[in-house]
Design an enzyme around this catalytic site. Structure first.
Site, PDB file in Angstrom:
ATOM      1  N   HIS A   1       0.810  -1.221   0.000  1.00 13.26           N
ATOM      2  CA  HIS A   1       0.000   0.000   0.000  1.00 13.26           C
ATOM      3  C   HIS A   1       0.841   1.268   0.000  1.00 13.26           C
ATOM      4  CE1 HIS A   1      -3.753   1.896  -0.099  1.00 13.26           C
ATOM      5  NE2 HIS A   1      -4.330   1.417   0.995  1.00 13.26           N
TER       6      HIS A   1
ATOM      7  N   ASP B   1      -2.275   2.107  -4.576  1.00 16.81           N
ATOM      8  CA  ASP B   1      -3.524   2.450  -3.899  1.00 16.81           C
ATOM      9  C   ASP B   1      -4.576   1.372  -4.169  1.00 16.81           C
ATOM     10  OD1 ASP B   1      -2.523   4.833  -2.874  1.00 16.81           O
ATOM     11  OD2 ASP B   1      -3.088   5.962  -4.684  1.00 16.81           O
TER      12      ASP B   1
END
Length: 530
Positions: free
Chosen positions: A503, A507
């Site tokens: 992450h 995204d």
């Protein structure tokens, strides 16, 4: 004890060199790092220094000869042997049969040691050039090492189970197939029959076997940064761990062994094996069944490294997972219709994996951020966008897990992907992979459904930023909606896929777009199967 001088490797892609000039002659005294001979390769001309101080007692390769790297080219004796060597070299010699050292190869840029897992030949056996000689295990690959030339295996210096550094001499091959010499150069050859090294008190040990009885470390503690970090993570006192490395250096393997055995301070042996209290004397109650002690088996080298890398990946990368269900009915029908002809035309069975790999490549081309990776650069972290897709395919082995790589997957046809997947999987299970086939992947596929699982939540294969787990294929009822909005229930072939991603770089929207493209490609397949 005499020291062998070997032809050095002057670069990753250089495998041989030509001796252009000897700067010393037999009987000359040499100092450590003093130029000994000159070599020429296809990339560089260089002077090669002496590895030790002593006397040049033998030259086994004459000027003008071209030999492979790690071939013994000379022997240096201790300094006290000068007079004897000069006297012997003055008279014509009948050359002893030349011998060539078999050394621990470097199977990749970041590999510096390996473990001998099995010798496939014994001393006295004839060996042919390129015939498998031994099996080794490193932190990246298990491999068979071929004989560098034909001849007789005269000596094995390192036993099975020992871990040695690269370029350590493992064995000697003598007899037929060795470089021929003639004239005066041949008369000067004096290759002593190699013997196993005798360890002198205080001498450094190259071969790392069982750790000696541990004595407290005195003075500065020698240990690798990785060993210190692992010990700290497990709450262990590094000073209490026996070191088996050079001059007692504590290595990563020493720390892992201490963790497995529970022998270092902080790990309680009693807590590891709780005791069942004995019943009071005279009690007439039912007797407890006998307690069978638990079996403790040390991790293999591969298993220990896998464990370390999984912990490292989870520690540095915030993992996010997203699961998509894909209707594979169209793929199942295509596979059933084309399987016999495909098998016959290309010599491999048509499985589902080439379809999945091709859909993965298509999605990665649309969303290159999923094929990218983070790296440290001046000023902080930076994104490396890889120009090619190097697709890793995780293969489960009886002794661990390995990830062979399909290089430049974006340039391959469907049939080429199918052939390559089958070939890599077969050679992974038979220990035939080369080092450059198990590193450098940019994205990995792992088949969590091969053993019946619905889906898995995979750990990222560092330094990649994403990994896709393939779930099990199931037939199940599904609601289908036609163009007029009418719903029907039909039996469909459904399969779960789970994308795990870092992450920091990817995204949730990017992960979702990638999986939507992947799903669309499979459910609306229109590629030629070749």
């Amino acid at each position: 004890m005499p020291t062998d001088v070997i032809m050095p490797q002057m670069g990753e892609s250089i495998f041989e060199g030509t001796i252009t000039k000897w700067l010393k002659k037999i009987g000359d005294a040499v100092e450590k790092d003093e130029p000994l001979f000159e070599i020429s390769t296809d990339k560089v001309d260089a002077e090669i220094p002496s590895p030790v101080a002593g006397v040049l007692s033998a030259i086994t390769i004459p000027e003008g000869a071209t030999v492979e790297v790690n071939t013994i080219v000379a022997v240096i004796a201790e300094a006290g042997a000068i007079a004897t060597v000069v006297q012997e070299s003055a008279a014509p010699q009948v050359p002893a049969p030349a011998q060539v050292a078999v050394v621990m190869p470097q199977l990749g840029e970041s590999i510096f040691e390996g473990t001998i897992t099995k010798w496939l030949k014994k001393p006295g056996d004839m060996v042919q050039k390129d015939e498998p000689l031994l099996e080794i295990s490193t932190d990246k690959v298990d491999a068979e090492i071929p004989a560098p030339l034909s001849g007789i295996l005269t000596e094995i210096r390192v036993p099975e189970g020992a871990t040695v550094e690269i370029n350590a001499i493992l064995a000697y091959i003598g007899g037929a197939g060795l470089p021929a010499t003639s004239g005066q150069a041949a008369a000067a050859l004096q290759v002593p029959t190699p013997t196993a090294p005798k360890m002198q008190p205080g001498a450094p040990q190259v071969v790392k076997n069982a750790a000696p009885p541990h004595a407290p470390h005195l003075g500065r503690i020698r240990s690798s940064p990785l060993a210190r970090r692992i010990a700290k993570e497990h709450g262990l006192a590094i000073s209490q761990i026996p070191g088996t490395g050079h001059e007692g250096r504590i290595t990563k393997d020493d720390v892992l062994l201490a963790i497995n055995e529970g022998s270092a301070p902080g790990l309680s042996q009693e807590a590891a094996a709780p005791q069942v209290p004995a019943p009071p004397q005279g009690s007439a109650g039912p007797q407890a069944p006998p307690q069978v002690p638990a079996q403790v088996v040390h991790l293999t080298r591969m298993r220990a490294i896998i464990a370390e890398r999984m912990v490292e990946s989870v520690r540095i990368a915030p993992h996010v997972h997203t699961v998509y269900k894909v209707d594979m009915t169209r793929i199942a029908h295509l596979r059933g219709a084309h399987k016999p002809a495909f098998d016959q035309r290309h010599g491999v069975k048509l499985t589902y994996m080439p379809f999945i790999a091709a859909a993965t490549v298509a999605a990665l081309r649309h969303f290159p951020i999923v094929n990218a990776s983070l790296e440290n650069a001046a000023g902080g972290l930076a994104i490396r966008y890889h120009q090619n897709i190097h697709l890793g395919i995780a293969v489960a082995l009886d002794w661990g897990l390995i990830v062979p790589v399909i290089r430049n997957a974006e340039q391959r046809s469907f049939a080429d992907l199918a052939r390559t997947i089958a070939d890599l999987a077969l050679r992974a299970r038979t220990k035939k992979l080369s080092p450059d086939e198990v590193g450098g992947s940019t994205f990995t596929l792992t088949n969590a459904g091969a053993f019946g699982g619905e889906y898995g939540m995979p750990i990222i294969n560092q330094p990649e930023s994403a990994i896709l787990a393939v779930g099990g294929l199931r037939k199940e009822p599904a609601v289908l909606t036609d163009a007029e909005g009418n719903d029907t229930i039909a039996i469909r072939s459904m399969q779960y896929f789970c994308l795990g991603f870092d992450h920091r770089l990817i995204d949730g929207a990017d992960g979702g777009k990638f999986m939507s493209e992947f799903k669309k490609t499979l459910e609306n397949w229109n590629q030629d199967l070749g």
